[in-house]
Design a protein around this motif. Structure first.
Motif, PDB file in Angstrom:
ATOM      1  N   PRO A  67       0.912  -1.089  -0.041  1.00  0.00           N
ATOM      2  CA  PRO A  67       0.003  -0.041  -0.033  1.00  0.00           C
ATOM      3  C   PRO A  67       0.920   1.256  -0.125  1.00  0.00           C
ATOM      4  N   ASP A  68       0.249   2.355  -0.551  1.00  0.00           N
ATOM      5  CA  ASP A  68       1.046   3.693  -0.385  1.00  0.00           C
ATOM      6  C   ASP A  68       1.307   3.932   1.009  1.00  0.00           C
ATOM      7  N   PRO A  69       2.588   4.648   1.306  1.00  0.00           N
ATOM      8  CA  PRO A  69       2.785   5.009   2.774  1.00  0.00           C
ATOM      9  C   PRO A  69       2.139   6.017   3.217  1.00  0.00           C
ATOM     10  N   GLU A  70       1.907   5.962   4.335  1.00  0.00           N
ATOM     11  CA  GLU A  70       1.185   7.164   4.846  1.00  0.00           C
ATOM     12  C   GLU A  70       2.027   8.456   4.673  1.00  0.00           C
ATOM     13  N   ILE A  71       1.587   9.598   4.728  1.00  0.00           N
ATOM     14  CA  ILE A  71       2.374  11.016   4.519  1.00  0.00           C
ATOM     15  C   ILE A  71       2.986  11.207   5.683  1.00  0.00           C
ATOM     16  N   VAL A  72       4.349  11.282   5.365  1.00  0.00           N
ATOM     17  CA  VAL A  72       5.086  12.090   6.592  1.00  0.00           C
ATOM     18  C   VAL A  72       5.599  13.377   6.247  1.00  0.00           C
ATOM     19  N   TYR A  73       5.333  14.244   7.167  1.00  0.00           N
ATOM     20  CA  TYR A  73       5.571  15.792   6.742  1.00  0.00           C
ATOM     21  C   TYR A  73       7.066  15.866   7.454  1.00  0.00           C
ATOM     22  N   ARG A  74       7.904  16.553   6.468  1.00  0.00           N
ATOM     23  CA  ARG A  74       9.266  16.626   6.823  1.00  0.00           C
ATOM     24  C   ARG A  74       9.867  18.167   6.221  1.00  0.00           C
TER      25      ARG A  74
END
Length: 120
Positions: A67-74
């Motif tokens: 599955p598409d990875p979760e969004i990580v803000y960086r």
């Protein structure tokens, strides 16, 4: 994300084969796929008859994608606006592999190889 420029003075690639890609520059999507049957037979083979893809279930198998990875803000702090490399030496790119100088949003590669060895 802030993109950076890749600056390469020299690249030497000896071989690109079997659905592989050498990409110089940016791309949105790169897809490469290889289906291969590798037959080794003592004394050699005179024909490829009898080695059809339909005979081997590996080529019909449905691949379960992650599955598409979760969004990580960086945040990235690039101290230089470009990546500088003097020389890249690649011996071989093979079997649905990708070598890229640039940016890509998505790369999808698939390689399925059925090895058959026939010995006396």
């Amino acid at each position: 994300m802030n993109y950076r420029t890749t600056k390469v003075k020299q690249i030497k690639v000896d071989s690109v084969a079997f659905s592989s890609i050498l990409q110089i520059g940016d791309a949105k999507v790169i897809e490469s796929k290889l289906d291969a049957i590798a037959v080794q037979k003592e004394g050699g083979t005179s024909s490829d008859k009898g080695f059809e893809f339909e005979k081997y279930p590996i080529f019909d198998t449905v691949i379960q994608h992650l599955p598409d990875p979760e969004i990580v803000y960086r945040k990235h702090y690039h101290h230089d606006k470009q990546i500088t490399v003097p020389t890249i030496v690649v011996t071989a790119i093979s079997s649905s592999a990708v070598v890229q100088l640039g940016s890509t949003d998505k790369i999808q590669s698939l390689s399925r190889v059925k090895h058959i060895r026939m010995v006396k």
